[in-house]
Design an enzyme around this catalytic site. Structure first.
Site, PDB file in Angstrom:
ATOM      1  N   LYS A  28       0.827  -1.206   0.000  1.00 36.59           N
ATOM      2  CA  LYS A  28       0.000   0.000   0.000  1.00 36.59           C
ATOM      3  C   LYS A  28       0.863   1.259   0.000  1.00 36.59           C
ATOM      4  CE  LYS A  28       0.152   2.040   4.352  1.00 36.59           C
ATOM      5  NZ  LYS A  28       1.432   1.523   4.786  1.00 36.59           N
ATOM      6  N   ASN A  70      13.180 -13.901   1.270  1.00 32.57           N
ATOM      7  CA  ASN A  70      13.581 -12.495   1.333  1.00 32.57           C
ATOM      8  C   ASN A  70      14.468 -12.202   2.536  1.00 32.57           C
ATOM      9  OD1 ASN A  70      10.603 -12.374   0.004  1.00 32.57           O
ATOM     10  ND2 ASN A  70      11.884 -10.747  -0.848  1.00 32.57           N
ATOM     11  N   GLY A 155       9.948  -2.942   6.159  1.00 29.96           N
ATOM     12  CA  GLY A 155      10.254  -1.800   7.007  1.00 29.96           C
ATOM     13  C   GLY A 155      10.257  -0.467   6.300  1.00 29.96           C
ATOM     14  N   ALA A 156       9.585  -0.378   5.154  1.00 25.94           N
ATOM     15  CA  ALA A 156       9.585   0.865   4.376  1.00 25.94           C
ATOM     16  C   ALA A 156       8.232   1.569   4.404  1.00 25.94           C
ATOM     17  CB  ALA A 156       9.981   0.576   2.924  1.00 25.94           C
ATOM     18  N   GLY A 157       7.306   1.077   5.241  1.00 25.50           N
ATOM     19  CA  GLY A 157       5.985   1.700   5.335  1.00 25.50           C
ATOM     20  C   GLY A 157       5.077   1.380   4.170  1.00 25.50           C
ATOM     21  N   LEU A 158       5.346   0.272   3.479  1.00 25.37           N
ATOM     22  CA  LEU A 158       4.572  -0.081   2.280  1.00 25.37           C
ATOM     23  C   LEU A 158       3.630  -1.267   2.518  1.00 25.37           C
ATOM     24  CD1 LEU A 158       7.423   0.286  -0.365  1.00 25.37           C
ATOM     25  CD2 LEU A 158       5.646   1.960   0.206  1.00 25.37           C
ATOM     26  N   SER A 160       4.229  -4.289   3.932  1.00 25.49           N
ATOM     27  CA  SER A 160       4.744  -5.629   3.627  1.00 25.49           C
ATOM     28  C   SER A 160       4.248  -6.667   4.628  1.00 25.49           C
ATOM     29  CB  SER A 160       6.272  -5.622   3.583  1.00 25.49           C
ATOM     30  OG  SER A 160       6.815  -5.221   4.831  1.00 25.49           O
ATOM     31  N   SER A 161       4.154  -6.303   5.903  1.00 23.85           N
ATOM     32  CA  SER A 161       3.692  -7.282   6.896  1.00 23.85           C
ATOM     33  C   SER A 161       2.215  -7.601   6.705  1.00 23.85           C
ATOM     34  CB  SER A 161       3.949  -6.767   8.322  1.00 23.85           C
ATOM     35  OG  SER A 161       3.111  -5.671   8.630  1.00 23.85           O
ATOM     36  N   GLU A 208      -1.557  -9.240  11.884  1.00 28.61           N
ATOM     37  CA  GLU A 208      -0.959  -7.915  12.047  1.00 28.61           C
ATOM     38  C   GLU A 208      -0.821  -7.545  13.526  1.00 28.61           C
ATOM     39  OE1 GLU A 208      -0.394  -4.727   9.357  1.00 28.61           O
ATOM     40  OE2 GLU A 208       0.777  -6.549   9.573  1.00 28.61           O
ATOM     41  N   ASP A 219      -3.773  -1.252   6.635  1.00 29.09           N
ATOM     42  CA  ASP A 219      -2.876  -1.996   5.735  1.00 29.09           C
ATOM     43  C   ASP A 219      -3.465  -3.339   5.318  1.00 29.09           C
ATOM     44  OD1 ASP A 219      -1.256   0.153   6.224  1.00 29.09           O
ATOM     45  OD2 ASP A 219       0.504  -1.013   6.792  1.00 29.09           O
TER      46      ASP A 219
END
Length: 411
Positions: A28, A70, A155-158, A160-161, A208, A219
Site C-alpha cells: 500500500k 527475502n 520496514g519501508a511503510g509499504l 509488507s507485513s 498484524e 494496511d
C-alpha cells in the site's frame, strides 16, 4: 489477464488441493493524509502493485515447513509437536486478539528470547498463530509446505507485513476449506466473494496484531480488497470507483522511527496549536479534493485531472515539511523528479523512507528512465509500478511472472 470469481467445486481435504495453491496480495501507499489521520483527519490509501506471493503445497511426512527467502529464514516443525502446542495454546471460541501470554508461548516454542522482535521472529510468530487457530478444527493438523516471497521492501511503510498476513490467512483458510481454493477452469486468476474477503481480512488483522501490537487495520484492509480506501477516526470506507495510476515508487533507504515522528507532530500541535491545526485542516482538504477528483476520473478521465493531482501532491509535500516530517533525502527526491517535470511527495511516516512520483498518461518512457537513473544515482531504490491494484488473489501457475515462479520454486 483473465480474472474470474472463484467457485467451490465440492468438498476437499488438504491432500486433495491442487499440487500448488498460489496466492498474492498487494502492498500500500498513502496518497494523502499521513500524520493528519492520527488527529482525526482523512487519509487515502491505495493498493500498490508490488505484491507478496505465497505457494502452499500439501506434504505427506507429518511436517510443516515455512520458507521466507527475502529474509533468509526457513523453519520446519513436526505436526505432533504443533498439536501439543495447539492443545496448550488454543482455547475455545473465536480469537479476538493475541494475548501477551500466547505471543510469549510462541516465542518459547520457536526458540526466540522473550522480548525478541526482529523481522524473522515476528514473521514466524504470525504464521504459527494463524496456522494454529485457522487449522484448529483439523484432526490431525495438516502437513504443508509454504513459501512466501515479496517484491515489497520490508520496514519501508509499504504494508509488507500486512500483505504477508493476508497471503497467509487466505492460503490457510483455503487449505482448511473455510473459503474457496479452486479457480474456474481456464482462469488465470480469481478473487474471493465479499464474505470470504471479510473472513480473510479478519484473520489477517490478527496476524498484524501479532506483528505490530495495535495496528490501525488500514494496511490489511487495503491488501485484502485492493483499490483505494478512505480512513478516518477508525472508520474504513472502500472507494468503489477509482482509476489505476502509474507511479515511480522510491525508497530513500533512510531509516526512521514512525513513533518518534508521530510524537514530534503531537509536540508541535501542543506547542503551536494555532499554526498546526490549520495545517492539519488543510491536509484534510487536500485528501477530500483528491478523493473527489479520483471519483470524477473513474467516470471520465481528462488531462486536466492529472494537473490537479500534481498540484495536490506539491501542496501536501510542503505541508508535511511544515509539520516536521520531511527529510533532506525526500527533498532531494522531489528536486530530482521536478527537474524532469514530475511531481513527488513522501508516503507514510516521512523522515526518510519512501516517496512516490505521479506518471501522467502519455509521458515519454525516456523521461521515466532518465528520472529512474537519476534517483538510483542518489543511492535510492526505484520501481515503476501502479496503484489502485487488485487485492488478494488466487493464481494459476501460468499467470505468474518467471521471476516470481523461480523465487517460489527455488525455496
Amino acid at each position: 489477464m483473465v480474472c474470474q470469481e472463484l467457485h467451490l467445486r465440492g468438498g476437499y481435504r488438504l491432500n486433495m488441493l491442487p499440487e500448488a495453491l498460489l496466492v498474492s496480495a498487494p502492498g500500500k501507499v498513502i496518497l494523502h493524509g499521513e500524520h493528519a489521520v492520527v488527529h482525526g483527519k482523512i487519509a487515502l490509501a491505495e493498493a500498490l502493485n508490488l505484491r507478496t506471493f505465497l505457494r502452499i503445497k500439501p506434504r505427506k511426512d507429518e511436517k510443516v515447513r515455512l520458507s521466507l527467502p527475502n529474509i533468509g529464514a526457513e523453519r520446519d516443525w513436526d505436526v505432533s509437536k504443533l498439536q501439543l502446542l495447539r492443545e496448550a495454546f488454543v482455547d475455545s471460541g473465536e480469537p479476538t486478539a493475541p494475548t501477551p501470554e500466547q505471543v510469549e508461548k510462541l516465542k518459547v516454542f520457536v526458540g526466540f528470547m522473550t522480548g525478541s522482535a526482529d523481522s524473522e521472529c515476528l514473521a514466524l510468530l504470525a504464521f504459527l498463530y494463524l496456522y494454529l487457530f485457522i487449522c484448529r478444527k483439523q484432526r490431525p493438523l495438516p502437513s504443508m509446505d509454504i513459501v512466501v516471497w515479496s517484491e515489497l521492501p520490508t520496514g519501508a511503510g509499504l504494508g509488507s507485513s500486512a500483505a504477508y498476513s493476508v497471503c497467509l490467512a487466505a492460503a490457510l483458510l483455503a487449505s482448511c476449506e473455510e473459503i474457496t481454493g479452486h479457480l474456474r477452469e481456464g482462469a488465470a486468476s480469481g478473487r474471493w466473494t465479499e464474505e470470504e474477503l471479510k473472513l480473510i481480512n479478519r484473520w489477517a488483522f490478527l496476524g498484524e496484531k501479532v506483528i505490530h501490537g495495535n495496528p490501525s487495520g488500514v494496511d490489511n484492509s487495503i491488501s485484502t480488497w485492493g483499490g483505494a480506501l478512505r480512513f478516518q477516526a477508525g472508520n474504513i470506507l472502500s472507494l468503489q470507483r477509482i482509476p489505476v495510476l502509474r507511479i515511480l515508487l522510491t525508497n530513500t533507504k533512510v531509516p526512521r522511527s514512525t513513533k518518534a515522528l508521530v510524537a514530534g507532530v503531537k509536540d508541535k500541535l501542543v506547542k503551536f496549536p494555532e499554526i498546526m491545526n490549520p495545517l492539519l485542516a488543510s491536509i484534510n482538504a487536500i485528501s477530500q479534493e483528491c478523493e473527489r477528483v479520483l471519483g470524477v476520473m473513474a467516470v471520465a478521465p481528462a488531462p486536466e485531472h492529472y494537473v490537479v493531482l500534481e498540484e495536490l501532491i506539491d501542496m501536501n509535500q510542503h505541508h508535511l515539511n511544515a509539520i516536521g516530517v520531511g527529510h533532506a533525502s525526500l527533498d532531494r527526491l522531489c528536486q530530482v523528479t521536478a527537474s524532469h517535470g514530475l511531481h513527488s511527495k513522501l508516503t507514510g511516516a516521512g523522515g526518510g523512507g519512501c516517496g512516490f512520483t505521479l506518471l501522467r498518461p502519455g509521458l515519454e518512457q525516456s523521461v521515466v528512465e532518465a528520472t529512474k537513473q537519476a534517483l538510483i544515482g542518489c543511492g535510492f531504490e526505484c520501481w515503476e509500478t501502479t496503484i489502485g491494484a487488485p487485492g488478494v488473489s488466487l493464481h494459476s501457475e501460468s499467470s505468474l511472472k518467471a521471476d516470481v515462479l523461480q523465487a517460489l520454486n527455488s525455496s
